[in-house]
Design a protein around this motif. Structure first.
Motif, mmCIF file in Angstrom:
data_model
loop_
_atom_site.group_PDB
_atom_site.id
_atom_site.type_symbol
_atom_site.label_atom_id
_atom_site.label_comp_id
_atom_site.label_asym_id
_atom_site.label_seq_id
_atom_site.Cartn_x
_atom_site.Cartn_y
_atom_site.Cartn_z
ATOM 1 N N ASP A 1 1.348 -1.134 0.565
ATOM 2 C CA ASP A 1 -0.153 -0.024 -0.340
ATOM 3 C C ASP A 1 1.075 0.661 -0.176
ATOM 4 N N GLN A 2 2.019 1.608 0.609
ATOM 5 C CA GLN A 2 2.497 2.155 0.798
ATOM 6 C C GLN A 2 3.417 2.445 -0.205
ATOM 7 N N VAL A 3 3.985 1.918 -0.880
ATOM 8 C CA VAL A 3 4.227 1.472 -2.432
ATOM 9 C C VAL A 3 3.367 2.061 -3.390
ATOM 10 N N ALA A 4 2.344 1.686 -3.391
ATOM 11 C CA ALA A 4 1.624 1.760 -4.662
ATOM 12 C C ALA A 4 1.719 3.351 -4.570
ATOM 13 N N VAL A 5 1.063 4.530 -3.269
ATOM 14 C CA VAL A 5 0.133 5.581 -2.812
ATOM 15 C C VAL A 5 1.471 6.133 -2.920
ATOM 16 N N ASN A 6 2.420 6.044 -2.450
ATOM 17 C CA ASN A 6 3.578 6.954 -2.418
ATOM 18 C C ASN A 6 4.825 6.179 -2.037
ATOM 19 N N TRP A 7 5.299 5.462 -3.287
ATOM 20 C CA TRP A 7 6.460 5.169 -2.954
ATOM 21 C C TRP A 7 8.285 5.808 -1.832
ATOM 22 N N ARG A 8 7.959 7.050 -2.106
ATOM 23 C CA ARG A 8 8.944 7.965 -1.906
ATOM 24 C C ARG A 8 9.136 8.223 -0.679
ATOM 25 N N LYS A 9 7.792 7.717 0.664
ATOM 26 C CA LYS A 9 7.882 8.285 1.884
ATOM 27 C C LYS A 9 7.319 6.388 2.406
ATOM 28 N N ALA A 10 7.570 5.016 1.865
ATOM 29 C CA ALA A 10 7.402 4.024 1.733
ATOM 30 C C ALA A 10 8.420 3.447 3.041
ATOM 31 N N ASP A 11 8.442 2.340 3.577
ATOM 32 C CA ASP A 11 9.467 2.434 4.372
ATOM 33 C C ASP A 11 10.189 0.759 4.166
ATOM 34 N N ILE A 12 10.678 1.237 2.677
ATOM 35 C CA ILE A 12 11.452 0.232 2.137
ATOM 36 C C ILE A 12 13.061 1.032 1.726
ATOM 37 N N THR A 13 14.412 0.087 1.476
ATOM 38 C CA THR A 13 15.411 0.534 1.665
ATOM 39 C C THR A 13 15.944 1.638 1.070
ATOM 40 N N ALA A 14 17.594 2.330 1.085
ATOM 41 C CA ALA A 14 17.665 2.649 -0.140
ATOM 42 C C ALA A 14 18.352 2.384 -1.161
ATOM 43 N N ARG A 15 18.441 1.627 -1.228
ATOM 44 C CA ARG A 15 19.013 0.767 -2.908
ATOM 45 C C ARG A 15 17.163 0.334 -3.292
ATOM 46 N N GLN A 16 16.363 -0.009 -2.667
ATOM 47 C CA GLN A 16 15.589 -0.134 -3.209
ATOM 48 C C GLN A 16 14.385 1.203 -3.706
ATOM 49 N N ARG A 17 14.801 2.101 -2.582
ATOM 50 C CA ARG A 17 14.119 3.989 -3.620
ATOM 51 C C ARG A 17 14.798 4.443 -4.923
ATOM 52 N N ALA A 18 15.828 3.519 -5.013
ATOM 53 C CA ALA A 18 17.228 4.209 -6.181
ATOM 54 C C ALA A 18 16.240 3.301 -7.192
#
Length: 192
Positions: free
Chosen positions: A103-120
């Motif tokens: 849900d976090q990734v679908a709505v706003n991946w920039r604020k999701a609980d993911i790693t810096a690597r996944q954000r890049a």
């Protein structure tokens, strides 16, 4: 909301497709609608799932199954594809073992609980999704800095592009996600 094209009945599938669908049903406990929706055109079904499997099931490279599903979920949300956000979001929750991440990734991946690597990774995938014509040499060093090889970067782009096709087929055809997808990975599974 209804499906524009009726799902193909399992009994009407060519033998090879029926065998593949029954194998998925055995493993998942249900048949994801995409398998029956695309089976109306067997040659396209075979090509679609051959490329899907080459991208999503490959064992080479550093992308995890969770990474792959994260790319699909984020870019499918950008493409407003209900089917792929729900179906691949379920797989993302399962692979990452995080009930909230899809849900976090679908709505706003920039604020999701993911790693810096996944954000890049998602930064690049979203550029491929929305502005691929703007990709230039400057897009590669940030990915290399997170340990992505050039082949991994190809995978990120190819997954994004392939699911762009999938998103458009699902959306135009009115493909609906199976109800089972909505709950997968949200609650702990009962141990058998």
């Amino acid at each position: 909301m209804t499906e524009r094209y009726p799902l193909t009945e399992i009994k009407d599938l060519p033998d090879d497709i029926r065998a593949a669908v029954l194998e998925v049903q055995e493993k998942a406990g249900f048949v994801p609608n995409v398998f029956l929706a695309l089976a109306r055109r067997p040659a396209e079904w075979r090509a679609f799932f051959a490329y899907h499997d080459a991208l999503m099931l490959k064992e080479e490279g550093s992308l995890t199954k969770g990474d792959r599903e994260m790319i699909v979920t984020a870019t499918s949300a950008a493409n407003q594809c209900l089917y792929c956000v729900v179906a691949h979001g379920a797989l993302l929750r399962i692979y990452e073992k995080k009930p909230l991440v899809a849900d976090q990734v679908a709505v706003n991946w920039r604020k999701a609980d993911i790693t810096a690597r996944q954000r890049a990774m998602l930064e690049f995938a979203m550029k491929v999704c929305e502005r691929s014509h703007e990709i230039d040499e400057g897009d590669f060093p940030p990915l290399h800095a997170h340990g992505f090889s050039d082949e991994d970067i190809w995978d990120i782009a190819a997954i994004t592009a392939f699911f762009g096709l999938s998103n458009r087929m699902a959306s135009f055809s009115g493909m609906l996600p199976n109800p089972e997808f909505y709950l997968l990975g949200r609650l702990p599974r009962d141990k058998k």
